[in-house]
Design a protein around this motif. Sequence first.
Motif, short mmCIF file in Angstrom:
data_model
loop_
_atom_site.label_atom_id
_atom_site.label_comp_id
_atom_site.label_asym_id
_atom_site.label_seq_id
_atom_site.Cartn_x
_atom_site.Cartn_y
_atom_site.Cartn_z
N ASN A 61 9.23 9.90 0.86
CA ASN A 61 7.85 9.46 0.81
C ASN A 61 6.93 10.55 1.36
O ASN A 61 7.22 11.17 2.38
N HIS A 102 16.71 -5.03 -4.49
CA HIS A 102 15.62 -4.54 -5.34
C HIS A 102 16.16 -4.13 -6.71
O HIS A 102 15.61 -4.51 -7.74
N PHE A 103 17.23 -3.35 -6.72
CA PHE A 103 17.72 -2.85 -8.01
C PHE A 103 18.34 -3.95 -8.85
O PHE A 103 18.18 -3.97 -10.06
N ASP A 145 18.13 9.70 -10.53
CA ASP A 145 16.97 9.50 -9.67
C ASP A 145 17.48 9.61 -8.25
O ASP A 145 18.27 8.77 -7.80
N GLY A 174 7.68 9.09 -3.30
CA GLY A 174 6.81 7.98 -2.90
C GLY A 174 5.44 8.56 -2.56
O GLY A 174 5.17 8.89 -1.42
N TYR A 215 20.58 5.51 -9.96
CA TYR A 215 19.65 5.49 -8.83
C TYR A 215 20.46 5.70 -7.56
O TYR A 215 21.21 4.81 -7.16
N GLU A 247 5.67 8.28 -7.85
CA GLU A 247 5.25 6.93 -8.24
C GLU A 247 3.86 6.93 -8.87
O GLU A 247 3.58 6.20 -9.81
N ASP A 281 8.62 0.73 -10.79
CA ASP A 281 9.98 1.02 -11.26
C ASP A 281 10.21 0.54 -12.70
O ASP A 281 10.95 1.18 -13.46
#
Length: 592
Positions: free
Chosen positions: A126, A359-360, A121, A163, A350, A260, A332
């Motif tokens: 975005n 976040h991950f 990924d 995004g 990722y 997304e 996700d």
Amino acid sequence: MLHLILQERVQAAVQAVLPDVTAAALASVQVLPATDPRFGDLQCNALMGLAKQRRLNPRQLATEVVARLDVADLCAPVEIAGAGFLNFRLLPAAVAHVLGSAAAAQLFCPPTATPRTVVIDFSSPNVAKPMHVGHIRSTGIGDALQRIFRRLGHRVISDNHLGDWGTQFGKLIIGWQRHLDPAALAADPIAELERLYKVVNAACDADPAVLEAARHELVKLQQGDPANLAIWQEMIRLSKVQFDSVYGRLGVRFDHTLGESFYNPQLAGVVSDLLASGVARESAGAIAVFSERRPELPPKEDPLLVQKDGEWVDVPALIQKGDGGFNYTTTDLATIDYRLKNWAPAEILYVVDDRQSGHFRSLFHVFHRWQPGAATHTRLRHIGFGKILGDDGKPFKTRSGDTIRLVDLMDEAEVRALKVVTEKRPELPEPQKVEIARIVGLGAVKWQDLLPNRESDYQFSWDKMLALQGNTSPYVQYQYTRATKVVRDSGGIPTATGDLELPHAAEIVLAKHLLAFGQTLEKVAEECRPNFLCNYLYELASTFSRFYEACPVLKPEIIGVTRTTRLVLCQLTAQVLREGLDCLGIEVSEVM
Ligand code: ARG
């Protein structure tokens, strides 16, 4: 390759000494490049571990293994060092032999015996925003990894997680309805979309009625209003045209571009599943996943806790907002679920900025609580990276403080490279100079980005990256042109080469370095560190340069096996430099 042949023989000797050794223990006995060339070319460090498991004296075990080891055709007598390391010094004749067969079969990197499916990924910009200089990092590192995994024979699925959904579309739709300048849109769609967003954003700050209107348009979009859907789709289409032109110039391809929004239909199901299984719960109107505070997981390893004033407090992962909207994490989670069901990967990488490491961490943790079995099949890894800094040590920006657009950066790289090419080779026809400048300029930007350890920040420097000396891509590309030129000028390499001979120190050093190509790629793949390959290629280019100065190839007095050996070395150097650069997404030119 030699290390594999040696490895097989060491394993056979271990088995002879320890007849009951398990397959797994035997597989751990590996022969790897020596960490320090003073100790030899290759080494085996595994016997100490094996001895420990079986409560044997490691030196004793090493001595017994070496006694059973027959490698006299490949290396000098094996040395046992320290607590039981084995050091191997390859014989020139053995290196020459392998080199000869590699030259014939073009095999420096046989495909892996254990191919895996790897999802990568990366890039993931975005929509409605220009790609900026920071995107070179995810795009370049991700692309290098996909090329290297493929080169090793793994099954790669690259996925650009665009995004293309989120609250910004309410404002963008208002902008489109009220302020769109069709001529500007035609000229530079993303710049116009960016402008619209800024205009509406400012209007929202000034006037709550505009903010309300933007919210209203967002809700309409989420409910499937056809007019708003059409505007949104057009924004995605226009953005993709610009992204694709950047990817085209960079030579980057994706197997999928599932943005997304692709996962929207799954999100409600993800949330209800997490609620039903008790992983998530309601909290202050929203839905979130909280730490289980289980004693097995120390708080400092728990991504859903943070220390504040000496106490561990919750940082829950939000999966649904009070207004019913879903979060980045929800998408996700749905994405992992989709990838597992459709592609069954052994690994998902990722390639995303280190600022998202929190976040991950919490994403992977929540996913494993949701689908506890999955961890045994699929490894989730965040491949993080640092920032690009300007001369002043602050994030790299334009003089006026704006972010630098990736297209502008690529244009400037080509212009600057053209100046260098024009200085060095004024006699070349203009179109050829332009083509060399394209290859050199874009290569230099990529190399500079791939060379540092990926977690480190690095300082962007046009002068450094375009220098013809030092650890730069122009230097490596230039050594490639020298090596191919020798082969071209030679009028061909005799095919029935017989055994090659490597009497000269510069020849043997170069030959050994060539043989390490495959192992270098494996190391890159293991740690997802393309910088290992940059350093290997730089080392190869400089080793070649030293060989080239010490060992003439095309002089009339150089004949027979000496000439053939040296030509083979040039040809293989060119081949490995070209393939290695290709693994980094960098092209070569025959002339520079
Ligand atoms: N679009 C995101 C950003 O620009 C990056 C997405 C990374 N991939 C992911 N699966 N979250 O920050």
